[in-house]
Design a protein around this motif. Structure first.
Motif, PDB file in Angstrom:
ATOM      1  N   ALA A 166       3.623  -6.096  -0.077  1.00  0.00           N
ATOM      2  CA  ALA A 166       3.232  -4.920  -0.867  1.00  0.00           C
ATOM      3  C   ALA A 166       1.774  -4.554  -0.622  1.00  0.00           C
ATOM      4  O   ALA A 166       1.432  -3.366  -0.504  1.00  0.00           O
ATOM      5  N   ALA A 170       0.526  -1.097   0.961  1.00  0.00           N
ATOM      6  CA  ALA A 170      -0.391  -0.269   0.173  1.00  0.00           C
ATOM      7  C   ALA A 170      -1.678   0.020   0.941  1.00  0.00           C
ATOM      8  O   ALA A 170      -2.187   1.153   0.918  1.00  0.00           O
ATOM      9  N   LEU A 173      -0.998   2.637   3.466  1.00  0.00           N
ATOM     10  CA  LEU A 173      -0.938   3.957   2.829  1.00  0.00           C
ATOM     11  C   LEU A 173      -2.341   4.485   2.524  1.00  0.00           C
ATOM     12  O   LEU A 173      -2.602   5.691   2.649  1.00  0.00           O
ATOM     13  N   VAL A 196      -6.047  -2.107  -5.313  1.00  0.00           N
ATOM     14  CA  VAL A 196      -4.730  -2.360  -4.716  1.00  0.00           C
ATOM     15  C   VAL A 196      -4.484  -3.857  -4.555  1.00  0.00           C
ATOM     16  O   VAL A 196      -3.431  -4.382  -4.945  1.00  0.00           O
ATOM     17  N   PHE A 200      -1.576  -6.153  -6.996  1.00  0.00           N
ATOM     18  CA  PHE A 200      -0.405  -6.885  -6.500  1.00  0.00           C
ATOM     19  C   PHE A 200      -0.618  -8.399  -6.527  1.00  0.00           C
ATOM     20  O   PHE A 200       0.309  -9.156  -6.843  1.00  0.00           O
TER      21      PHE A 200
END
Length: 216
Positions: A166, A170, A173, A196, A200
């Protein structure tokens, strides 16, 4: 109750949302500016890792307590001084280890050309990258020795494959977002990356803590 909280409580709807957004943007800008300034204050070589560590600690604290811009400035100075030694120790251990692994991978691929050795080095390198992803969230949450920080980050990486994937997605992105809107790279890249990774990694940390408590 803080003055900002009183103002927010007395507003509703669009005004309340706008106030929160504006407050978030101001704090993100401050965090970006403070990180850069304190990195330069340490002449880069001595200021980089304490500044990064302090950024993670402040974002981690902001998850639990909505810090004002003034509190952000005050706590940044305090945490920077408090973690200066240990964060540089951890940072430069990882830097030297990373350079060592990169050189070994280059030598292995060009000169030795052993598939098994190269695969083994790749496994070590992946583990190293995992430690780099989780080391600052670990420092932000715990008070440990340098060796314990590295060990805890590695164990967290092994126990959190979903969170690791994840984080990678992220961050990819974020790269796309910065390409589309380059101004964000300069004014808010540090709080964005920090937020971020902390968001997570926190899930993996909490799961590990619950598991540890259930085993006691």
């Amino acid at each position: 109750m803080k003055k900002e909280e009183i103002i927010i409580d007395n507003t509703t709807g669009f005004v309340k949302g706008s106030y929160r957004l504006g407050s978030f943007i101001i704090k993100a800008l401050w965090l970006q500016l403070l990180t850069v300034c304190y990195t330069l204050k340490g002449c880069l070589l001595l200021g980089l890792f304490p500044s990064i560590t302090t950024s993670f600690r402040l974002v981690h604290q902001n998850f639990k307590e909505d810090l004002t811009a003034k509190e952000l400035r005050q706590k940044f100075k305090h945490y920077y001084q408090e973690t200066f030694k240990e964060s540089n120790q951890v940072g430069y251990i990882l830097t030297v280890l990373g350079l060592f692994l990169v050189i070994d991978l280059k030598v292995s691929s060009i000169y030795i050309q052993s598939v098994m050795l190269h695969m083994l080095l790749l496994v070590f390198f992946i583990g190293y990258l995992g430690v780099c992803l989780f080391i600052f969230p670990v420092i932000a949450r715990y008070q440990l020795t340098t060796q314990q920080y590295l060990k805890q980050a590695f164990l967290l990486f092994l126990a959190s494959p979903v969170e690791t994937i994840a984080i990678v997605i992220a961050l990819s992105l974020l790269g796309i977002i910065w390409t589309a809107c380059p101004i964000l790279l300069f004014i808010a890249s540090i709080p964005m990356v920090t937020g971020v990774i902390l968001w997570f990694s926190k899930q993996g940390i909490l799961r590990s803590e619950r598991k540890h408590l259930s085993n006691e």
